[in-house]
Design an enzyme around this catalytic site. Structure first.
Site: not given
Length: 205
Positions: A142, A165, A114, A183, A84, A160
């Site tokens: 989103a 990480t 960095h 889950r 999208n 969303a």
């Protein structure tokens, strides 16, 4: 230290290299053209994506506008991928997205990092890049942000607003900041498409 070859091997290099900058500008010119196509210019959009991306499979599309450090030069899309509008790529190295995966609006996929040591982030602007791999038939909602070096397994759903990480395995629902597994995908999902809204068996054919 300043050779372009280090862009893809995960080691530190200087982002101020002039040859890298020249090549990057060429990619950004094509992305500019893509972002300024009219809605009915679907054939032109498809042609520009073939020029922009490392590879793009049958039936895959990206809704403009998109923003990318390298204009998608290192983005690999499988078949029937839908992305999208508002995609942001820090695509300084390779990003792989498998067949039938869907990305919601304003997703960010960032391969560059960095060093923490301030001296290395000084005038030479040292950075390193780690590839991102997203499997087949995934769905990223989103405003999801995926960080350098992360992998997401086949069929998994990322809620969303999540910040991913670390690696997420296949066949799970995960969400949060940082993103964590909520889950597995299971029997409930075979019966209901959202909360307690039942799936019509005829809709699966």
């Amino acid at each position: 230290m300043n050779t372009p070859n280090h862009q893809h091997d995960g080691t530190l290099y200087s982002a101020t290299d002039e040859e890298l900058f020249r090549r990057q500008q060429e990619c950004l010119e094509v992305m500019y053209d893509f972002n300024h196509t009219r809605p009915k210019e679907t054939a032109r959009r498809a042609e520009l994506l073939r020029r922009m991306l490392a590879e793009i499979g049958e039936g895959s599309m990206i809704e403009p506008p998109m923003k990318a450090n390298w204009g998608g030069r290192f983005l690999h899309l499988g078949s029937h991928v839908y992305i999208n509008h508002g995609l942001s790529l820090v695509d300084d190295t390779h990003i792989y997205i498998g067949d039938c995966t869907k990305l919601g609006p304003n997703v960010t996929l960032a391969t560059a990092g960095h060093p923490i040591l301030p001296e290395l982030r000084g005038e030479h602007a040292m950075q390193y890049n780690l590839s991102i791999r997203i499997g087949r038939n995934c769905w990223l909602g989103a405003n999801v942000c995926v960080l350098p070096g992360v992998g997401i397994g086949d069929n998994s759903v990322i809620g969303a607003g999540s910040v991913v990480t670390h690696d997420i395995p296949a066949n799970v629902v995960a969400a949060g900041v940082p993103c964590r597994i909520l889950r597995p995908i299971g029997d409930h999902d075979r019966q209901f498409y959202h909360a307690n809204r039942p799936i019509n068996p005829n809709s699966c054919h």
